[in-house]
Design an enzyme around this catalytic site. Structure first.
Site, PDB file in Angstrom:
ATOM      1  N   ASP A  18       0.833  -1.204   0.000  1.00  0.00           N
ATOM      2  CA  ASP A  18       0.000   0.000   0.000  1.00  0.00           C
ATOM      3  C   ASP A  18       0.872   1.260   0.000  1.00  0.00           C
ATOM      4  O   ASP A  18       1.969   1.269   0.558  1.00  0.00           O
ATOM      5  CB  ASP A  18      -0.889  -0.029   1.263  1.00  0.00           C
ATOM      6  CG  ASP A  18      -2.078   0.909   1.140  1.00  0.00           C
ATOM      7  OD1 ASP A  18      -2.279   1.488   0.062  1.00  0.00           O
ATOM      8  OD2 ASP A  18      -2.802   1.049   2.137  1.00  0.00           O
ATOM      9  N   HIS A  35       2.795   3.259  -9.063  1.00  0.00           N
ATOM     10  CA  HIS A  35       2.630   1.824  -9.308  1.00  0.00           C
ATOM     11  C   HIS A  35       3.868   1.246  -9.997  1.00  0.00           C
ATOM     12  O   HIS A  35       4.298   0.140  -9.688  1.00  0.00           O
ATOM     13  CB  HIS A  35       1.373   1.564 -10.142  1.00  0.00           C
ATOM     14  CG  HIS A  35       0.091   1.929  -9.434  1.00  0.00           C
ATOM     15  ND1 HIS A  35      -0.144   1.586  -8.126  1.00  0.00           N
ATOM     16  CD2 HIS A  35      -1.012   2.612  -9.848  1.00  0.00           C
ATOM     17  CE1 HIS A  35      -1.341   2.034  -7.764  1.00  0.00           C
ATOM     18  NE2 HIS A  35      -1.880   2.675  -8.788  1.00  0.00           N
ATOM     19  N   LEU A 129      10.770 -20.754  -4.258  1.00  0.00           N
ATOM     20  CA  LEU A 129       9.808 -19.818  -3.666  1.00  0.00           C
ATOM     21  C   LEU A 129       8.487 -19.961  -4.418  1.00  0.00           C
ATOM     22  O   LEU A 129       8.472 -19.994  -5.648  1.00  0.00           O
ATOM     23  CB  LEU A 129      10.304 -18.371  -3.814  1.00  0.00           C
ATOM     24  CG  LEU A 129       9.311 -17.303  -3.338  1.00  0.00           C
ATOM     25  CD1 LEU A 129       9.290 -17.210  -1.812  1.00  0.00           C
ATOM     26  CD2 LEU A 129       9.650 -15.926  -3.910  1.00  0.00           C
TER      27      LEU A 129
HETATM   28  C1  FPP Z   1      -1.739   0.313  -3.321  1.00  0.00           C
HETATM   29  O1  FPP Z   1      -1.347   1.626  -3.526  1.00  0.00           O
HETATM   30  C2  FPP Z   1      -1.295  -0.582  -4.366  1.00  0.00           C
HETATM   31  C3  FPP Z   1      -2.080  -1.114  -5.333  1.00  0.00           C
HETATM   32  C4  FPP Z   1      -3.511  -0.788  -5.501  1.00  0.00           C
HETATM   33  C5  FPP Z   1      -1.607  -2.069  -6.324  1.00  0.00           C
HETATM   34  C6  FPP Z   1      -0.283  -2.732  -6.052  1.00  0.00           C
HETATM   35  C7  FPP Z   1       0.455  -2.780  -7.325  1.00  0.00           C
HETATM   36  C8  FPP Z   1       1.800  -2.751  -7.453  1.00  0.00           C
HETATM   37  C9  FPP Z   1       2.724  -2.828  -6.318  1.00  0.00           C
HETATM   38  C10 FPP Z   1       2.440  -2.610  -8.762  1.00  0.00           C
HETATM   39  C11 FPP Z   1       2.181  -3.639  -9.792  1.00  0.00           C
HETATM   40  C12 FPP Z   1       2.168  -5.028  -9.350  1.00  0.00           C
HETATM   41  C13 FPP Z   1       2.891  -6.008  -9.920  1.00  0.00           C
HETATM   42  C14 FPP Z   1       2.603  -7.417  -9.551  1.00  0.00           C
HETATM   43  C15 FPP Z   1       3.955  -5.757 -10.854  1.00  0.00           C
HETATM   44  P1  FPP Z   1      -2.474   2.743  -3.560  1.00  0.00           P
HETATM   45  O2  FPP Z   1      -2.653   3.147  -4.974  1.00  0.00           O
HETATM   46  O3  FPP Z   1      -3.690   2.261  -2.863  1.00  0.00           O
HETATM   47  O4  FPP Z   1      -1.761   3.874  -2.721  1.00  0.00           O
HETATM   48  P2  FPP Z   1      -2.448   5.012  -1.878  1.00  0.00           P
HETATM   49  O5  FPP Z   1      -3.217   4.332  -0.767  1.00  0.00           O
HETATM   50  O6  FPP Z   1      -1.292   5.815  -1.373  1.00  0.00           O
HETATM   51  O7  FPP Z   1      -3.335   5.780  -2.813  1.00  0.00           O
END
Ligand code: FPP
Length: 236
Positions: A18, A35, A129
């Site tokens: 997150d 992202h 893994l």
């Molecule tokens: C939360 O940040 C994260 C996500 C919704 C998606 C997680 C995705 C990645 C780590 C990148 C792509 C994944 C792969 C497998 C390559 P948020 O957008 O909710 O952050 P915020 O709460 O600060 O808005």
């Protein structure tokens, strides 16, 4: 740092990644940049998990609720996952990583769903893994799906034990997480592995996911190692 060498390493670590959006906002960048940076953390953490001897790593990459984000962000995330899969699969395979996808992969369309399936097949024999990617995953949906499968299979009520039920979940064959890490300071499970996290230790860190790396992963393992797990039993 405390010496954790004599303490158990969690066999299974699950992570709610997150804070990508806040990381980008702090830099006046578009969310997609957060992202993209988050995808680099995924790479770092897979390596750290292998190095630490963790056997299962589950990453919450896309929740059932993420479909409600603006179409542009959903498409950025989908693009990133596709790109990640294509660019990393060969190396993951070489490193002995087995990919398992949980969640409603069909919702991403037949092409990506088939690509994910092919990646699972290609890496099925790897055992260094197990990388479990939660994609369009929701804990409640997992449980409801398992209940439906039980009914469809005609399992008699008396035979539907916790063990039997767990075999109907997406995570069949995967041990429950020992440790849940959530980044970015939020302290919620957010409909992640509701059934499977019953006894997991939880580590919440203020670090935003794009800033999370090997040191932060090691710190979470250290925190875990110092805890006493009793699984509901009383100490002797
Ligand atoms: C939360 O940040 C994260 C996500 C919704 C998606 C997680 C995705 C990645 C780590 C990148 C792509 C994944 C792969 C497998 C390559 P948020 O957008 O909710 O952050 P915020 O709460 O600060 O808005």
């Amino acid at each position: 740092m405390a010496d954790i060498s004599s303490h158990p390493i969690p066999r299974h670590v699950a992570i709610i990644m997150d804070g990508n959006g806040r990381w980008a906002a702090a830099r006046k960048l578009p969310r997609a940049a957060g992202h993209r940076e988050g995808a680099k953390s995924v790479r770092r953490v897979i390596e750290a998990a292998i190095g630490a001897g963790v056997h299962y790593l589950t990453l919450f990459a896309f929740s059932s609720e993420n479909w409600a984000r603006p179409a542009e962000e959903v498409s950025d995330l989908t693009f990133l996952m596709k790109h990640y899969l294509r660019s990393e699969l060969a190396e993951l395979h070489e490193q002995g990583v087995r990919l398992v996808v949980i969640g409603e992969r069909e919702r991403f369309g037949p092409a990506l769903a088939q690509e994910l399936e092919a990646a699972e097949r290609k890496t099925a024999e790897n055992d260094r893994l197990v990388l479990v990617m939660a994609l369009s995953y929701g804990g409640r949906a997992d449980i409801v799906r398992a209940a439906r499968r039980a009914i469809e299979a005609g399992i008699p009520a008396v035979e539907l034990t916790e063990k039997a039920f767990s075999h109907l979940l997406y995570t069949d064959g995967i041990p429950d997480p020992d440790l849940l890490i959530r980044t970015s300071g939020e302290r919620r499970i957010s409909n992640f592995l509701l059934w499977q996290l019953a006894y997991a230790e939880m580590v919440f860190t203020p670090v935003l996911w794009p800033d999370f790396g090997a040191d932060e992963f090691a710190a979470a393992l250290e925190d875990y190692a110092l805890r006493e797990r009793r699984f509901g039993a009383r100490p002797a």
